[in-house]
Design an enzyme around this catalytic site. Sequence first.
Site, PDB file in Angstrom:
ATOM      1  N   CYS A 139       0.839  -1.198   0.000  1.00 33.40           N
ATOM      2  CA  CYS A 139       0.000   0.000   0.000  1.00 33.40           C
ATOM      3  C   CYS A 139       0.872   1.245   0.000  1.00 33.40           C
ATOM      4  O   CYS A 139       1.336   1.697   1.058  1.00 33.40           O
ATOM      5  CB  CYS A 139      -0.932   0.001   1.216  1.00 33.40           C
ATOM      6  SG  CYS A 139      -2.081   1.408   1.229  1.00 33.40           S
ATOM      7  N   CYS A 142      -0.609   4.112   1.991  1.00 30.89           N
ATOM      8  CA  CYS A 142      -0.482   3.948   3.446  1.00 30.89           C
ATOM      9  C   CYS A 142       0.932   4.236   3.927  1.00 30.89           C
ATOM     10  O   CYS A 142       1.134   4.877   4.956  1.00 30.89           O
ATOM     11  CB  CYS A 142      -0.850   2.521   3.847  1.00 30.89           C
ATOM     12  SG  CYS A 142      -2.438   1.932   3.238  1.00 30.89           S
ATOM     13  N   ASP A 143       1.926   3.731   3.200  1.00 32.76           N
ATOM     14  CA  ASP A 143       3.293   3.695   3.714  1.00 32.76           C
ATOM     15  C   ASP A 143       4.287   4.592   2.977  1.00 32.76           C
ATOM     16  O   ASP A 143       5.392   4.809   3.459  1.00 32.76           O
ATOM     17  CB  ASP A 143       3.825   2.253   3.666  1.00 32.76           C
ATOM     18  CG  ASP A 143       2.958   1.296   4.466  1.00 32.76           C
ATOM     19  OD1 ASP A 143       2.388   1.724   5.477  1.00 32.76           O
ATOM     20  OD2 ASP A 143       2.849   0.116   4.082  1.00 32.76           O
TER      21      ASP A 143
END
Length: 330
Positions: A139, A142-143
């Site tokens: 992701c 996300c990261d």
Amino acid sequence: MHSKVAIIGSGPAGHTAAIYAARANLEPTMYEGMLAGGIAAGGQLTTTTDVENFPGFPEGISGIEITDKFRAQSERFGTKILTETVEKVELNTTPFKIWREYSNEYDTADTIIISTGATAKRLHIKGEDFYWQKGMSACAVCDGAAPIFRNKPLIVVGGGDSACEEANFLTKYASKVYLLVRRDVLRASNIMQQRVFNNPKIEILWNTQAIEVQGNGKLMTSVILQTKTTNPTDNSVTTSETSLEASGFFYAIGHTPNTQFLQSQLPLDESGYIVVTPGSSRTNIPGVFAAGDVQDKTYRQAITAAGSGCMAALDAEKYLESLHDQASSL
């Protein structure tokens, strides 16, 4: 065991639904799963290191820590949490029947909220198990903003819209992004392809796949690539291996919704996600609701999953009230 509300799944969608249902005195039961889909209770967030985009945590919080807080809040308001995986359900009769894994007996529920999520597809190449979340992720949104990726070369694997979107997203932070494509064409839509082609920080490596991730024992530092080259004279194919320096590696090859236990009792879309009535969490079976990534292939974020969990709990509460009203009028 009988429940007014049974919640299957324990990510942000499931726990938000549990918190709302418990505060409404519906005494929900949550089946949080025992490595369901190969992931710990809490869902995909447990595979994420730092969560920096969930409101209320300005300094960030680890994925495991935030899921622990979700669980504690659900329990505080009276949710009964069972660390068991649901093997199958029966939705053609009411109350609905729920079988736990390795059990011959079933529980029943007046309503069911399905929040089993979707599992990111991975290739499990050599070194992946060790360096997962030590530079490897599924992701980018996300990261990707994590400090370990800033101003470093990064790799995205995939050839569809998601891969192109994530490659473009990562250019905000990376010194360069390599897009690994197994074939000689992209599957992405024309507009997404053009965005990749026009981005000077993205380099596409055609006919290339990763076969090994290497590192220093703490973080990944490079990837071994295998590239196939076709000789235009005789169409013969040669294979070569090279090492590419990279501090990040992101899969963007799709997700698998965790719906196998439903055994086709609910309609799914072409990608396997549960179909719900637009603007709600309702499925085509009254009393059965879906929330989170199991019904969302567009956003797939913790905060959107939590929001849909709230919707599911409110929809379930309204459904139970309608049953009560019907019974009272008889």
